[in-house]
Design an enzyme around this catalytic site. Sequence first.
Site, PDB file in Angstrom:
ATOM      1  N   ASP A   1       0.833  -1.199   0.000  1.00  0.00           N
ATOM      2  CA  ASP A   1       0.000   0.000   0.000  1.00  0.00           C
ATOM      3  C   ASP A   1       0.874   1.259   0.000  1.00  0.00           C
ATOM      4  O   ASP A   1       1.706   1.402  -0.878  1.00  0.00           O
ATOM      5  CB  ASP A   1      -0.960  -0.066   1.206  1.00  0.00           C
ATOM      6  CG  ASP A   1      -1.943   1.078   1.264  1.00  0.00           C
ATOM      7  OD1 ASP A   1      -2.907   1.074   0.468  1.00  0.00           O
ATOM      8  OD2 ASP A   1      -1.767   1.973   2.107  1.00  0.00           O
TER       9      ASP A   1
ATOM     10  N   TYR B   1      -1.627  11.498   2.077  1.00  0.00           N
ATOM     11  CA  TYR B   1      -2.511  11.705   0.926  1.00  0.00           C
ATOM     12  C   TYR B   1      -2.599  13.182   0.562  1.00  0.00           C
ATOM     13  O   TYR B   1      -2.648  13.546  -0.617  1.00  0.00           O
ATOM     14  CB  TYR B   1      -3.911  11.178   1.250  1.00  0.00           C
ATOM     15  CG  TYR B   1      -3.980   9.686   1.402  1.00  0.00           C
ATOM     16  CD1 TYR B   1      -4.135   8.852   0.296  1.00  0.00           C
ATOM     17  CD2 TYR B   1      -3.880   9.086   2.664  1.00  0.00           C
ATOM     18  CE1 TYR B   1      -4.206   7.472   0.437  1.00  0.00           C
ATOM     19  CE2 TYR B   1      -3.938   7.718   2.810  1.00  0.00           C
ATOM     20  CZ  TYR B   1      -4.100   6.908   1.695  1.00  0.00           C
ATOM     21  OH  TYR B   1      -4.162   5.539   1.833  1.00  0.00           O
TER      22      TYR B   1
ATOM     23  N   HIS C   1      -7.262  -6.346  -0.502  1.00  0.00           N
ATOM     24  CA  HIS C   1      -6.146  -5.394  -0.441  1.00  0.00           C
ATOM     25  C   HIS C   1      -5.121  -5.795   0.613  1.00  0.00           C
ATOM     26  O   HIS C   1      -3.928  -5.552   0.458  1.00  0.00           O
ATOM     27  CB  HIS C   1      -6.714  -4.006  -0.123  1.00  0.00           C
ATOM     28  CG  HIS C   1      -5.676  -2.946   0.035  1.00  0.00           C
ATOM     29  ND1 HIS C   1      -4.991  -2.406  -1.033  1.00  0.00           N
ATOM     30  CD2 HIS C   1      -5.205  -2.306   1.136  1.00  0.00           C
ATOM     31  CE1 HIS C   1      -4.152  -1.483  -0.600  1.00  0.00           C
ATOM     32  NE2 HIS C   1      -4.250  -1.401   0.717  1.00  0.00           N
TER      33      HIS C   1
END
Length: 340
Positions: free
Chosen positions: A154, A258, A319
């Site tokens: 990730d 982010y 994921h």
Amino acid sequence: MEIDWGRVIGIFCGFLLSIPAVFLRLIVRFVTLGCGIFYVKNRSVPPQCLMDPKYGAHKFMTVNGIKLHYVESGDSEKPLLVFVHGWPQFWYSWRNQIEHFQKNYHVVAMDMRGFNDSDKPAGIENYFIKHMVDDIKGLVEGLGENKFTLVAHDWGGVVAWTFAALYPDMLSNLVVCNLPHIVALLEQRKNGWEQALKSWYIIFFQCPILPELSMMAEDMASFNRLFKDNPNNDAEVKEAYRFAFRDYKTWNRTINYYRCTTMKIYENFMKDNLSKFKIKVRTLQIFGEADTALSVAAAKDSAAWVEDHKLELLEGVSHWVQEQEPDKVNTLIENFIENN
């Protein structure tokens, strides 16, 4: 002072998206629970599983002015494997890999800056991708090594791809779990509807405060939603995650990863270094096809950006691939490394 319009636009779009995606849900929950929606249990003592000596020794190293926490095990004379977690996770996401590889390797699982027991500097700019790359470089050099295998998942994968672009000579192997090559991912997000829709949460994360409150609501019930497709993350594991993310500061700093991607500094970095992202390091990419945030198409497109690329698709796996299917992932990594 120059206005960073990418950041401004990101905040505006994030607020618009938050109305249907999050804000209305929070209002409904507030009507149901009242102020209980803001309850977060006080957690001052780590769960016993995080202190289990079988995972190794908990250590700290100051790198680039940041004190990094890492868990070290295995024989320091053997080849070094560095494991880098994703969001919202920390070193413990690699618990199954630590136990498996410590028998034959020098294993280090780190907490990136902003996460768990590592320092959490304030400010979005402190989570610019190059800083995390240089943190890994400094940690490895501080361990007295100059060549190693980097294994990431990730957000750790974003950092790992960038590390391979900037410092390829330091890597013997690169292993990335459920994070397509950065350029392939950006291209899919721009040109393909599937990845654009799956990336909605990144826009929401550009908002100040709301994402943090949403993740913390109802004693971090968000972990139940995040891990609903991974049965191996049971109550004990989720409590470990809640401990690592027990305060607003941690959520804020890690969501800043982010937020920094919409800033001009990140856009310029990618433009200036685009040619370097043609990865020269031999690379294993492991991808759970049931990922709800990242597309299989982007994973497949990664091959165009890697000279020596091997893709392993795991059907029906989410994921959280290294936690959901640890034995499969361990075997794939081990075979890849040993066949070098």
